[in-house]
Design an enzyme around this catalytic site. Structure first.
Site, PDB file in Angstrom:
ATOM      1  CG  ASP A 432       0.807  -9.500  -5.433  1.00  0.00           C
ATOM      2  OD1 ASP A 432       0.236 -10.270  -4.636  1.00  0.00           O
ATOM      3  OD2 ASP A 432       0.526  -8.297  -5.534  1.00  0.00           O
ATOM      4  CG  ASP A 491      -2.752  -6.022   0.169  1.00  0.00           C
ATOM      5  OD1 ASP A 491      -1.511  -6.042   0.134  1.00  0.00           O
ATOM      6  OD2 ASP A 491      -3.460  -6.341  -0.797  1.00  0.00           O
TER       7      ASP A 491
END
Ligand code: DGJ
Length: 685
Positions: A432, A491
């Protein structure tokens, strides 16, 4: 004269004079002898007295008053040669102090690659302001498409006419960003998925960059791109060199699908992604930071029962990470939460026949972490000289975190990741990157260090797959693609948003790279509630997964999910190797997309309503890309959508219908009337 030809594309380079000029990039010119003089234009009044053409390194010294390849420099051609479909050009600066080596190649799929390497031939330090790659496009390529976006809303298309001037998209995030331009596409007005000539560029780079189109009153139109460098960011000692990222470019005479038809096979042939792509369960939206072994074991049980193949433990496993305000950098399994380490969970996952994956965010550091206390100087932009204001003191934190200077923390990160991958049987890292890099002048070295770290890990742990995630899809590019195996596309798991994000990201990136997860009924990011069938159909096409606490799903939902996973496994050899097609539907509320086997024997399509149809009777479903002379049996598969119709079109009640491809493409089948936010899956074989 050099002529590169492949897959309906030609590129002609005239390297006979003082510079190398790309005189044609576009449709195939055939196997003819190209008479170079035919490409020399007239000399207009009130201009330089030689014909103006766009060179590989244009500058005002050539009369090119558009954006140059490099500010303040002009070059002369020294040498050009052709080897294996690649043209190598050497140019020398007018003052003789710089040399540029350009590589311009065309793949068998017709994809162009262009990059420069500049060498400091002087005896003093040289500061590079930037070095860009430019390609000419014809005047009819007068409509532009590029992308913008936000967190959980990536790759939103924007179209505009290309007027005189420069349309430049710049990324200063230290990562491409949610608003990344992604592709700069210029085409004939009105180009669509299946129609019109289009010329597209992408910069294969994960740091700061710019990509632009320019229409000039001179008559040369251009697509260009390069890394954005801060003043003084690249300083070359004598003999040192700077290499630009690759500019990737493709031409299609059949709209945007024609671009994917070139780019996807090229990416597939250049990378070595392992197939089949495993079905994933990611714990993020299921439990967030509430890591607790029995809960996660129950989730793993439910995942295995549904047919999941890879269980990924997301954020929250390392020392002190109880929320997103702390602990980044402390890459040790938290003994307070995991007294026996991750072993009990991993064994549980393995016993149920699944692989184990782990989330990391190596490039970041929380100010509230043991790492920051031990190494405050590792924070990017930390005070270099005591008493002098530091960038890290003035720039804001972002998600309560700062960026770690990879050039300083490299060995630590390599040691930590190596230790984790050695101690635990980890098959997959979700990597990430949750903030912009706001320290001026650091993006280049940070990006290069990231690439080096990923490459080193890949070499040491070739079985470990890596997913590029950056708060969703803020780092999806062809610079990082050779080093990763999956992209976290966004997301948002809301299928309505996902339809658009996946559609546009998929112009460049093949579907098997694009993570798409089934979320809860009410999407966590948007709060919108969607039907299970719509969510399943949306997550079917890419690298499929689940991001939902399955232990809270009803037995009927779990049965539906298990059936969906079985269907995905049956179809993924097709979905992850076929040609991606999208129809130019007249009503933007009703979309049609699909994947067709390379030999056109088999296909899966999704008819999707993303809004209320504009007419009571939508137009027929016309399936693009089929073999006109082959017969196809069309049958609905998957969870049936919700309809609102007093009587269905008769073909849908028959179970299946068999017709020639020509009929299905040209006449099509009457569309059933889906309510908004529904999807009908159709298999053609
Ligand atoms: C942002 C990612 O995009 C999410 O999927 C999740 O991994 C969180 N970070 C965890 O902090």
């Amino acid at each position: 004269m050099f002529h590169l030809r492949a897959a309906g594309t030609s590129l002609v380079l005239d390297a006979r004079g003082a510079a190398a000029f790309i005189v044609h990039w576009g449709p195939d010119l055939g196997d003819c002898d190209i008479a170079a003089d035919l490409f020399i234009p007239a000399v207009p009044p009130s201009s330089i007295d030689v014909p103006l053409r766009l060179s590989l390194l244009p500058s005002v010294l050539e009369g090119w008053t558009g954006r140059p390849a490099m500010d303040g420099a002009g070059f002369r051609l020294t040498e050009a040669k052709l080897q294996d479909q690649t043209i190598f050009v050497r140019s020398t600066s007018i003052d003789g102090l710089q040399e540029v080596f350009t590589e311009l190649g065309m793949s068998v799929q017709g994809v162009l690659r262009l990059r420069h390497r500049l060498v400091n031939r002087g005896d003093a330090e040289l500061i590079i302001p930037g070095l860009d790659a430019l390609l000419p496009i014809p005047a009819e390529a007068s409509e532009l498409l590029d992308f913008t976006g936000l967190w959980s809303h990536e790759r939103q298309p924007q179209r505009a006419p290309l007027r005189h001037g420069v349309w430049s998209r710049e990324s200063r995030h230290g990562r491409p960003g949610h608003d990344d331009a992604f592709l700069m596409i210029a085409g004939e007005p009105g180009f669509g998925f299946r129609r019109g000539r289009v010329w597209a560029t992408h910069l294969a780079w994960s740091g700061d960059k710019r990509i632009w189109a320019e229409r000039s009153a001179l008559g040369c139109n251009v697509l260009g791109a390069g890394e954005l460098l801060a003043p003084g960011e690249i300083r070359l000692a004598p003999g040192e060199s700077y290499e630009t990222p690759w500019l990737i470019a493709a031409f299609s005479d059949a709209g945007l699908d024609g671009l994917s038809d070139r780019l996807h096979p090229w990416i597939r042939s250049a990378a070595s992604l392992r197939l089949p792509r495993p079905v994933v369960l990611n714990t993020w939206e299921a439990v967030y930071f509430n890591h607790d072994l029995p809960t996660l074991q129950r989730l793993a049980d439910a995942a295995a029962e549904a047919g999941v193949e890879r269980f990924v433990l997301d954020d929250g496993w390392f020392t002190g990470r109880r929320d997103d305000k702390r602990a980044l950098g402390d890459w040790y399994v938290d003994p307070a939460v995991w007294p026996d380490g991750l072993h009990p969970l991993i064994s549980h996952v393995h016993e149920r026949g699944m692989e184990f994956g782990l989330w990391v965010e190596p490039e970041m550091i929380s100010p509230d972490s043991a790492l920051a206390a031990a190494h405050p100087d590792w924070i990017l932009g930390a005070r270099p000289v005591p008493g002098v204001a530091a960038a890290a003191d003035v720039e804001p934190t972002w998600r309560w975190q700062r960026v770690l200077d990879l050039t300083k923390a490299y060995d630590y990160l390599l040691e930590r990741l190596t230790a984790l991958l050695t101690e635990y049987p980890i098959a997959f890292l979700k990597w990430d990157h949750n903030r912009d890099l706001l320290t001026p002048g650091a993006a280049h070295r940070q990006t290069r260090a990231l690439y080096r770290l990923l490459a080193t890990l890949k070499e040491s742990f070739p079985h470990v797959e890596i997913e590029s995630c950056a708060s969703g899809g803020a780092r999806i590019d062809l610079g990082i693609l050779p080093l990763v195996d999956r992209f976290w596309t966004s997301d948002t798991n809301d299928p309505l948003d996902r339809q658009s994000i996946q559609r546009w990201t998929g112009i460049l990136i093949p579907p098997e790279y694009l993570g798409g997860h089934l979320g809860a009924g009410t999407a966590h990011v948007t709060g919108r509630t969607s039907a299970l069938g719509f969510r399943l159909a949306t997550a079917l096409f890419g690298s499929a997964g689940i991001e939902w606490n399955l232990t809270t799903a009803s037995p009927a939902e779990r049965a539906g999910i298990a059936a969906w996973i079985a269907e995905h496994k049956r179809l993924r050899p097709l979905l992850h190797s076929g040609r991606v097609v999208r129809a130019d539907t007249p009503d933007p509320a009703q979309l049609l997309h699909g994947v067709i086997a390379q030999d056109r024997s088999h296909a899966v399509f999704a008819l999707v309503t993303v809004g209320t149809p504009a007419a009571a009777l939508p137009p027929p479903i016309r399936f693009p890309g089929l073999d006109p002379d082959r017969h196809y049996t069309v049958r609905p598969i998957g969870t049936p959508p919700r309809y609102m119709q007093d009587a269905p079109p008769p073909w849908t009640t028959a179970g299946s219908v068999t017709l020639p491809g020509r009929f299905l493409t040209e006449a099509g089948l009457p569309s059933p009337l889906l309510t908004p936010e529904q999807a009908l899956l159709l298999e053609l074989s």
